[in-house]
Design a protein around this motif. Structure first.
Motif, PDB file in Angstrom:
ATOM      1  N   MET A   2       0.840  -1.199   0.000  1.00  0.00           N
ATOM      2  CA  MET A   2       0.000   0.000   0.000  1.00  0.00           C
ATOM      3  C   MET A   2       0.874   1.247   0.000  1.00  0.00           C
ATOM      4  SD  MET A   2      -2.949  -1.182   2.695  1.00  0.00           S
ATOM      5  CE  MET A   2      -3.824   0.371   2.574  1.00  0.00           C
ATOM      6  N   GLU A   6      -2.606   5.598   1.164  1.00  0.00           N
ATOM      7  CA  GLU A   6      -3.577   4.558   1.526  1.00  0.00           C
ATOM      8  C   GLU A   6      -3.434   4.173   2.996  1.00  0.00           C
ATOM      9  OE1 GLU A   6      -4.135   2.154  -2.663  1.00  0.00           O
ATOM     10  OE2 GLU A   6      -2.312   1.822  -1.504  1.00  0.00           O
ATOM     11  N   SER A  43     -10.572   0.661   0.364  1.00  0.00           N
ATOM     12  CA  SER A  43     -11.497   1.615  -0.252  1.00  0.00           C
ATOM     13  C   SER A  43     -12.589   2.048   0.729  1.00  0.00           C
ATOM     14  CB  SER A  43     -12.118   1.050  -1.531  1.00  0.00           C
ATOM     15  OG  SER A  43     -12.943  -0.059  -1.253  1.00  0.00           O
ATOM     16  N   ALA A  46     -11.098   4.916   2.517  1.00  0.00           N
ATOM     17  CA  ALA A  46     -11.039   6.091   1.648  1.00  0.00           C
ATOM     18  C   ALA A  46     -12.399   6.776   1.565  1.00  0.00           C
ATOM     19  CB  ALA A  46     -10.551   5.694   0.259  1.00  0.00           C
TER      20      ALA A  46
END
Length: 80
Positions: A2, A6, A43, A46
């Motif tokens: 990553m 991230e 994700s 995020a």
């Protein structure tokens, strides 16, 4: 592997605080635990970070700056 961004997004959504005195190990462990809780899918983190950026832009900037610095230090030391 990553990216630092991230990793910072994952750290951002943990309960750790910039005022905590954290070791690099504690930071890496918190990131690992959060990733496991999200099924290994960064994700989700995020999406949460984006929501916080829109809802609380002032605190978002401070927390993301801390998260970026924290993971940069914690993962640089782990690679050394």
């Amino acid at each position: 592997m990553m990216t630092t961004t991230e990793l910072a997004q994952v750290l951002f959504v943990t309960s750790l605080q910039p005022s905590d005195e954290l070791s690099p190990y504690q930071i890496r462990e918190a990131v690992d635990e959060r990733l496991c809780a999200c099924g290994g899918d960064p994700s989700w983190c995020a999406a949460y970070v984006a929501q916080e950026a829109g809802d609380h832009p002032d605190s978002y900037v401070r927390r993301m700056r801390w998260a970026l610095d924290a993971v940069a230090g914690a993962y640089t030391l782990a690679a050394a």
